[in-house]
Design a protein around this motif. Structure first.
Motif, PDB file in Angstrom:
ATOM      1  N   TYR A   1      -3.796 -14.923  -3.524  1.00 27.76           N
ATOM      2  CA  TYR A   1      -2.477 -14.942  -4.156  1.00 27.76           C
ATOM      3  C   TYR A   1      -2.304 -16.250  -4.913  1.00 27.76           C
ATOM      4  O   TYR A   1      -2.936 -17.256  -4.623  1.00 27.76           O
ATOM      5  CB  TYR A   1      -1.358 -14.758  -3.130  1.00 27.76           C
TER       6      TYR A   1
ATOM      7  N   SER B   1      -9.353 -11.366  -3.079  1.00 29.88           N
ATOM      8  CA  SER B   1      -7.955 -10.945  -2.879  1.00 29.88           C
ATOM      9  C   SER B   1      -6.993 -12.113  -2.661  1.00 29.88           C
ATOM     10  O   SER B   1      -6.169 -12.088  -1.732  1.00 29.88           O
ATOM     11  CB  SER B   1      -7.849  -9.965  -1.698  1.00 29.88           C
TER      12      SER B   1
ATOM     13  N   HIS C   1     -11.151  -8.712  -6.644  1.00 24.25           N
ATOM     14  CA  HIS C   1      -9.853  -8.134  -6.268  1.00 24.25           C
ATOM     15  C   HIS C   1      -9.902  -6.622  -6.469  1.00 24.25           C
ATOM     16  O   HIS C   1     -10.538  -6.121  -7.395  1.00 24.25           O
ATOM     17  CB  HIS C   1      -8.734  -8.715  -7.146  1.00 24.25           C
TER      18      HIS C   1
ATOM     19  N   HIS D   1      -6.100  -3.859  -0.522  1.00 21.68           N
ATOM     20  CA  HIS D   1      -6.159  -5.281  -0.198  1.00 21.68           C
ATOM     21  C   HIS D   1      -7.332  -5.598   0.727  1.00 21.68           C
ATOM     22  O   HIS D   1      -7.429  -5.076   1.838  1.00 21.68           O
ATOM     23  CB  HIS D   1      -4.852  -5.723   0.457  1.00 21.68           C
TER      24      HIS D   1
ATOM     25  N   ASP E   1      -4.804  -2.802  -5.066  1.00 26.95           N
ATOM     26  CA  ASP E   1      -4.147  -3.716  -4.119  1.00 26.95           C
ATOM     27  C   ASP E   1      -2.667  -3.823  -4.466  1.00 26.95           C
ATOM     28  O   ASP E   1      -2.287  -4.385  -5.487  1.00 26.95           O
ATOM     29  CB  ASP E   1      -4.807  -5.098  -4.196  1.00 26.95           C
TER      30      ASP E   1
ATOM     31  N   SER F   1      -8.197 -12.959   1.207  1.00 30.43           N
ATOM     32  CA  SER F   1      -6.745 -12.936   1.304  1.00 30.43           C
ATOM     33  C   SER F   1      -6.200 -14.352   1.523  1.00 30.43           C
ATOM     34  O   SER F   1      -6.384 -15.225   0.668  1.00 30.43           O
ATOM     35  CB  SER F   1      -6.305 -11.974   2.410  1.00 30.43           C
TER      36      SER F   1
END
Length: 319
Positions: free
Chosen positions: A203, A201, A261, A294, A265, A176
């Protein structure tokens, strides 16, 4: 007279909107970035954890394993004067292989024991985990979402190489926010000792993530509150949301990257991982896990996860 009247009204309306925007910007900064108690994620449907993953997260044997280990506690002063803490566990047998792990938002170093146990027990690695700035026992009055943290992890890596030798082979593994941190580090000048990165996971950028969440959680458009909040962040925390970009960093990466991933999620959408993968300069692979939310991939599909992890590491880590 009518023009003057309408001008006054327009100025008044704009002033009110500006005040609302400023108030909202400080509100969202305090909500998400300032170091304080966070309860806004409670009840968030996007973060609902499956029963299968919850059993692993809360009651898995890895928690007892972490508590039983004798970690060496390390301290480091960051480039901007914060006292940071990390935790090193030497492998049972001497090895030059080390995994450096980064936890997620509102977590702490020991959360990465979920993965550390496998690296330690099955792969025979030394493991290192750190409390990110603004988390755990590390100092910091704000959460960096990986941007300033990328430099902290590079400093940790350089310290590891200095203490354990130039033949050290290092894997960076983050989940994350921790995954985004490692990807942000990938665009910097990393020592040759860093052989591979595992991003679970991640961004694409802080701006993309907040824009997505503002719409999902509050049903409001990103403009104008998000740019204003970014300005507040730049003034108070030293970074803007646009510059804190994993996407721009992986375009400069030279280290092989494995993306993992969950297809379910909804907190950090899977399409962000694909976008990162498609824009990565270095060698890259991607694996998505069906029905995983997630950060749930390891907990719900461990065998698939470790099979992919092992095959990836075997390509870049020596025997």
């Amino acid at each position: 007279m009518k023009k003057k009247k309408w001008l006054k009204i327009s100025v008044g309306i704009l002033s009110i909107l500006l005040i609302i925007d400023i108030i909202a910007s400080f509100y969202f900064y305090n909500l998400a970035i300032d170091r304080n108690e966070k309860d806004f994620l409670q009840g968030n449907e996007d973060l609902e954890v499956s029963a299968e993953a919850m059993d692993v997260f809360l009651e898995g044997d890895w928690r007892k394993w972490v508590g039983d280990q004798d970690f060496d506690e390390w301290t480091m002063t960051s480039y901007d004067g914060l006292k940071l803490r990390g935790y090193f566990l030497e492998a049972k047998q001497p090895t030059n292989k080390i995994v450096v792990m980064a936890h997620g938002y509102l977590g702490n170093a020991m959360d990465m024991g979920l993965y550390g146990q496998y690296y330690y027990e099955k792969l025979g690695y030394n493991i290192f985990m750190a409390d990110a700035r603004g988390h755990g026992a590390s100092e910091g009055e704000y959460i960096g979402f990986g941007w300033h943290d990328r430099k902290d992890y590079i400093d940790w890596v350089n310290r590891i190489v200095k203490e354990y030798g130039q033949d050290t082979e290092i894997v960076l593994h983050g989940v994350s926010m921790g995954a985004a941190t490692m990807l942000m580090a990938s665009g910097e000048e990393l020592p040759d000792n860093v052989k591979a990165i595992v991003a679970d996971s991640p961004y694409t950028s802080v701006e993309d993530m907040f824009s997505y969440q503002m719409n999902r959680m509050y049903n409001i458009p990103a403009f104008p509150v998000l740019p204003s909040t970014s300005l507040v962040s730049k003034a108070k925390a030293g970074y803007s949301f646009t510059e804190a970009s994993s996407l721009e960093q992986v375009k400069k990466a030279n280290v092989p990257i494995l993306y993992i991933h969950g297809n379910a999620d909804s907190f950090v959408p899977t399409k962000m991982a694909y976008k990162l993968y498609e824009n990565t300069k270095s060698e890259a692979e991607i694996m998505t896990i069906d029905d995983a939310g997630h950060g749930e991939a390891f907990a719900t599909k461990k065998e698939k996860y470790i099979n992919k992890l092992n095959s990836f590491l075997q390509q870049y880590i020596g025997e």
